[in-house]
Design a protein around this motif. Sequence first.
Motif, mmCIF file in Angstrom:
data_model
loop_
_atom_site.group_PDB
_atom_site.id
_atom_site.type_symbol
_atom_site.label_atom_id
_atom_site.label_comp_id
_atom_site.label_asym_id
_atom_site.label_seq_id
_atom_site.Cartn_x
_atom_site.Cartn_y
_atom_site.Cartn_z
ATOM 1 N N TYR A 109 34.249 29.828 54.653
ATOM 2 C CA TYR A 109 32.829 30.152 54.677
ATOM 3 C C TYR A 109 32.128 29.092 55.517
ATOM 4 C CZ TYR A 109 27.983 30.267 53.129
ATOM 5 O OH TYR A 109 26.620 30.287 53.103
ATOM 6 N N CYS A 125 27.900 40.096 50.309
ATOM 7 C CA CYS A 125 29.089 39.687 49.563
ATOM 8 C C CYS A 125 28.791 39.577 48.072
ATOM 9 C CB CYS A 125 29.651 38.383 50.116
ATOM 10 S SG CYS A 125 28.477 37.014 50.153
ATOM 11 N N ALA A 126 27.712 38.902 47.720
ATOM 12 C CA ALA A 126 27.374 38.700 46.310
ATOM 13 C C ALA A 126 26.896 39.986 45.639
ATOM 14 C CB ALA A 126 26.302 37.617 46.181
ATOM 15 N N PHE A 176 32.264 36.655 44.960
ATOM 16 C CA PHE A 176 31.211 35.889 45.633
ATOM 17 C C PHE A 176 30.039 35.735 44.671
ATOM 18 C CE2 PHE A 176 33.677 38.228 48.770
ATOM 19 C CZ PHE A 176 34.139 37.184 49.544
ATOM 20 N N ILE A 188 33.038 30.944 45.402
ATOM 21 C CA ILE A 188 34.026 31.967 45.732
ATOM 22 C C ILE A 188 35.185 31.846 44.758
ATOM 23 C CG2 ILE A 188 35.672 32.801 47.444
ATOM 24 C CD1 ILE A 188 33.726 32.000 49.616
ATOM 25 N N CYS A 234 30.793 41.272 56.402
ATOM 26 C CA CYS A 234 29.888 40.136 56.595
ATOM 27 C C CYS A 234 29.204 40.258 57.958
ATOM 28 C CB CYS A 234 30.673 38.826 56.501
ATOM 29 S SG CYS A 234 29.663 37.355 56.734
ATOM 30 N N LEU A 236 31.916 34.508 56.786
ATOM 31 C CA LEU A 236 33.111 34.627 55.956
ATOM 32 C C LEU A 236 34.260 35.122 56.824
ATOM 33 C CD1 LEU A 236 31.605 36.353 52.810
ATOM 34 C CD2 LEU A 236 32.572 34.054 52.908
#
Length: 76
Positions: free
Chosen positions: A17, A28-29, A36, A44, A61, A66
């Motif tokens: 990252y 991602c989250a 994530f 992570i 991403c 990432l």
Amino acid sequence: MEINENVFSNAEITVTYKPRCCSNAELCAKQLSTVFRSSVIPWINLEGAQTDDIINQIKKCPSGALQYHLNQKDVA
């Protein structure tokens, strides 16, 4: 102030990252929050999903912050 990339590894995959590249889109989250995590350190957790799911999320991403590579398996 220099911000170095973060490296996370397990037996199958290594994820890097690069905070300076991150656009903070938070895809991602939002889409794979078991891996994530925005409020837990380390943020992570490669044990949070199957490797294929992690790879598919990294490919989404938008900034390229990432990245991943598969770890080589020892061949006897």
